[in-house]
Design a protein around this motif. Structure first.
Motif, PDB file in Angstrom:
ATOM      1  N   MET A   1      14.024 -76.880 -10.594  1.00  0.00           N
ATOM      2  CA  MET A   1      13.472 -76.847  -9.256  1.00  0.00           C
ATOM      3  C   MET A   1      13.280 -78.251  -8.679  1.00  0.00           C
ATOM      4  O   MET A   1      13.272 -78.412  -7.480  1.00  0.00           O
ATOM      5  N   ILE A   2      13.123 -79.249  -9.554  1.00  0.00           N
ATOM      6  CA  ILE A   2      12.900 -80.599  -9.040  1.00  0.00           C
ATOM      7  C   ILE A   2      14.147 -81.134  -8.343  1.00  0.00           C
ATOM      8  O   ILE A   2      14.053 -81.979  -7.474  1.00  0.00           O
ATOM      9  N   GLY A   3      15.329 -80.622  -8.684  1.00  0.00           N
ATOM     10  CA  GLY A   3      16.560 -81.032  -8.023  1.00  0.00           C
ATOM     11  C   GLY A   3      16.823 -80.293  -6.730  1.00  0.00           C
ATOM     12  O   GLY A   3      17.878 -80.441  -6.117  1.00  0.00           O
ATOM     13  N   LYS A   4      15.899 -79.484  -6.308  1.00  0.00           N
ATOM     14  CA  LYS A   4      15.992 -78.787  -5.026  1.00  0.00           C
ATOM     15  C   LYS A   4      14.982 -79.463  -4.106  1.00  0.00           C
ATOM     16  O   LYS A   4      13.780 -79.301  -4.242  1.00  0.00           O
ATOM     17  N   ARG A   5      15.487 -80.269  -3.203  1.00  0.00           N
ATOM     18  CA  ARG A   5      14.635 -81.091  -2.354  1.00  0.00           C
ATOM     19  C   ARG A   5      14.451 -80.487  -0.970  1.00  0.00           C
ATOM     20  O   ARG A   5      15.404 -80.084  -0.317  1.00  0.00           O
ATOM     21  N   TYR A  74      12.214 -89.138   6.968  1.00  0.00           N
ATOM     22  CA  TYR A  74      11.926 -87.955   6.168  1.00  0.00           C
ATOM     23  C   TYR A  74      11.671 -88.351   4.725  1.00  0.00           C
ATOM     24  O   TYR A  74      12.064 -89.422   4.279  1.00  0.00           O
ATOM     25  N   PHE A  75      10.985 -87.472   4.029  1.00  0.00           N
ATOM     26  CA  PHE A  75      10.600 -87.725   2.644  1.00  0.00           C
ATOM     27  C   PHE A  75      11.012 -86.499   1.829  1.00  0.00           C
ATOM     28  O   PHE A  75      10.382 -85.448   1.914  1.00  0.00           O
ATOM     29  N   PRO A  76      12.094 -86.603   1.054  1.00  0.00           N
ATOM     30  CA  PRO A  76      12.532 -85.463   0.248  1.00  0.00           C
ATOM     31  C   PRO A  76      11.593 -85.252  -0.940  1.00  0.00           C
ATOM     32  O   PRO A  76      11.313 -86.184  -1.684  1.00  0.00           O
ATOM     33  N   ARG A  77      11.128 -84.013  -1.085  1.00  0.00           N
ATOM     34  CA  ARG A  77      10.183 -83.689  -2.162  1.00  0.00           C
ATOM     35  C   ARG A  77      10.691 -82.483  -2.934  1.00  0.00           C
ATOM     36  O   ARG A  77      11.386 -81.623  -2.388  1.00  0.00           O
ATOM     37  N   GLY A  78      10.307 -82.381  -4.187  1.00  0.00           N
ATOM     38  CA  GLY A  78      10.681 -81.243  -5.007  1.00  0.00           C
ATOM     39  C   GLY A  78       9.952 -79.987  -4.566  1.00  0.00           C
ATOM     40  O   GLY A  78       8.878 -80.052  -3.961  1.00  0.00           O
ATOM     41  N   MET A  79      10.563 -78.843  -4.866  1.00  0.00           N
ATOM     42  CA  MET A  79       9.955 -77.557  -4.485  1.00  0.00           C
ATOM     43  C   MET A  79       8.554 -77.403  -5.033  1.00  0.00           C
ATOM     44  O   MET A  79       7.716 -76.749  -4.435  1.00  0.00           O
ATOM     45  N   GLU A  81       6.397 -79.707  -5.338  1.00  0.00           N
ATOM     46  CA  GLU A  81       5.496 -80.698  -4.757  1.00  0.00           C
ATOM     47  C   GLU A  81       5.199 -80.475  -3.280  1.00  0.00           C
ATOM     48  O   GLU A  81       4.131 -80.843  -2.790  1.00  0.00           O
ATOM     49  N   ILE A  82       6.124 -79.901  -2.572  1.00  0.00           N
ATOM     50  CA  ILE A  82       6.130 -79.939  -1.109  1.00  0.00           C
ATOM     51  C   ILE A  82       4.910 -79.286  -0.447  1.00  0.00           C
ATOM     52  O   ILE A  82       4.344 -79.831   0.492  1.00  0.00           O
ATOM     53  N   VAL A  83       4.502 -78.127  -0.914  1.00  0.00           N
ATOM     54  CA  VAL A  83       3.417 -77.402  -0.242  1.00  0.00           C
ATOM     55  C   VAL A  83       2.111 -78.185  -0.312  1.00  0.00           C
ATOM     56  O   VAL A  83       1.447 -78.398   0.717  1.00  0.00           O
ATOM     57  N   ASN A  84       1.743 -78.642  -1.498  1.00  0.00           N
ATOM     58  CA  ASN A  84       0.491 -79.394  -1.630  1.00  0.00           C
ATOM     59  C   ASN A  84       0.516 -80.681  -0.829  1.00  0.00           C
ATOM     60  O   ASN A  84      -0.475 -81.049  -0.191  1.00  0.00           O
ATOM     61  N   GLU A  85       1.656 -81.364  -0.828  1.00  0.00           N
ATOM     62  CA  GLU A  85       1.743 -82.627  -0.101  1.00  0.00           C
ATOM     63  C   GLU A  85       1.685 -82.408   1.414  1.00  0.00           C
ATOM     64  O   GLU A  85       1.091 -83.213   2.126  1.00  0.00           O
ATOM     65  N   ALA A  86       2.278 -81.330   1.889  1.00  0.00           N
ATOM     66  CA  ALA A  86       2.198 -81.022   3.319  1.00  0.00           C
ATOM     67  C   ALA A  86       0.755 -80.705   3.711  1.00  0.00           C
ATOM     68  O   ALA A  86       0.289 -81.122   4.778  1.00  0.00           O
ATOM     69  N   GLU A  87       0.047 -79.989   2.862  1.00  0.00           N
ATOM     70  CA  GLU A  87      -1.350 -79.653   3.147  1.00  0.00           C
ATOM     71  C   GLU A  87      -2.231 -80.899   3.178  1.00  0.00           C
ATOM     72  O   GLU A  87      -3.184 -80.961   3.938  1.00  0.00           O
ATOM     73  N   GLN A  88      -1.898 -81.893   2.362  1.00  0.00           N
ATOM     74  CA  GLN A  88      -2.695 -83.123   2.302  1.00  0.00           C
ATOM     75  C   GLN A  88      -2.326 -84.131   3.391  1.00  0.00           C
ATOM     76  O   GLN A  88      -3.033 -85.119   3.579  1.00  0.00           O
ATOM     77  N   ASN A  89      -1.231 -83.892   4.082  1.00  0.00           N
ATOM     78  CA  ASN A  89      -0.761 -84.806   5.123  1.00  0.00           C
ATOM     79  C   ASN A  89      -0.487 -84.016   6.390  1.00  0.00           C
ATOM     80  O   ASN A  89       0.656 -83.708   6.721  1.00  0.00           O
ATOM     81  N   ASP A  90      -1.554 -83.702   7.119  1.00  0.00           N
ATOM     82  CA  ASP A  90      -1.422 -82.790   8.256  1.00  0.00           C
ATOM     83  C   ASP A  90      -0.633 -83.369   9.428  1.00  0.00           C
ATOM     84  O   ASP A  90      -0.313 -82.661  10.373  1.00  0.00           O
ATOM     85  N   HIS A  91      -0.267 -84.634   9.371  1.00  0.00           N
ATOM     86  CA  HIS A  91       0.597 -85.225  10.401  1.00  0.00           C
ATOM     87  C   HIS A  91       2.079 -84.974  10.111  1.00  0.00           C
ATOM     88  O   HIS A  91       2.938 -85.310  10.919  1.00  0.00           O
ATOM     89  N   LEU A  92       2.372 -84.348   8.967  1.00  0.00           N
ATOM     90  CA  LEU A  92       3.750 -84.045   8.564  1.00  0.00           C
ATOM     91  C   LEU A  92       3.952 -82.544   8.477  1.00  0.00           C
ATOM     92  O   LEU A  92       2.994 -81.782   8.357  1.00  0.00           O
ATOM     93  N   ALA A  93       5.209 -82.128   8.523  1.00  0.00           N
ATOM     94  CA  ALA A  93       5.551 -80.705   8.430  1.00  0.00           C
ATOM     95  C   ALA A  93       6.663 -80.525   7.410  1.00  0.00           C
ATOM     96  O   ALA A  93       7.424 -81.456   7.124  1.00  0.00           O
ATOM     97  N   ILE A  94       6.771 -79.315   6.889  1.00  0.00           N
ATOM     98  CA  ILE A  94       7.872 -78.963   6.002  1.00  0.00           C
ATOM     99  C   ILE A  94       9.062 -78.584   6.871  1.00  0.00           C
ATOM    100  O   ILE A  94       8.947 -77.715   7.733  1.00  0.00           O
TER     101      ILE A  94
END
Length: 145
Positions: A1-5, A74-79, A81-94
């Motif tokens: 899953m980490i290779g799915k960005r 843009y910031f490519p993140r692993g599957m 990681e993405i949800v938690n990081e989006a929640e912690q950075n409300d100025h960004l979106a998935i």
């Protein structure tokens, strides 16, 4: 899953990402990915001729550098990681449409005392993949409450 960005983006740039349908479109967009120093992803981006900003030092500073017209778009993140990081950075979106995929397997290491579990782990992972269960798990990541 980490290779799915999946990409963290400025929300106002979703319309630009909506026009990207393949690698060539992303190359031609000239948008710049932000990656941490010494991350293996840097080689993937460079091999695919994608612009990249490499953050030397604390990689988490990339969150504040992502913008529509700045040095990082843009910031490519692993599957995983993405949800938690989006929640912690409300100025960004998935980003809603794209997934960048490349091979990057995890390796499991067992201590000598756990060596007897190797075959059971291998068989279970092979069965999960063959039955489609692993694919279903990957597709549904982030859809759970």
């Amino acid at each position: 899953m980490i290779g799915k960005r999946i990409l963290l983006i400025p929300p106002e740039r979703q319309n630009k990402f909506d026009t990207i349908n393949n690698l060539e479109d992303l190359q031609q967009s000239i948008m710049v990915a932000g990656l941490g120093m010494n991350w293996y992803d840097i080689d993937v981006w460079k091999m695919n001729q994608l612009p990249v900003h490499v953050e030397d030092g604390e990689w988490r500073t990339l969150y504040s550098k992502i913008s529509s017209d700045g040095e990082v778009n843009y910031f490519p993140r692993g599957m995983t990681e993405i949800v938690n990081e989006a929640e912690q950075n409300d100025h960004l979106a998935i980003e809603q449409r794209l997934m960048l995929v490349y091979d990057n397997d995890f390796n499991f290491y067992l201590s000598e005392s756990a060596d007897g579990y190797q075959m059971a782990i291998e068989k279970t992972l092979q069965r999960a993949k063959a039955s489609g269960f692993m694919g279903t798990l990957i597709e549904n990541i982030g859809n759970t409450p």
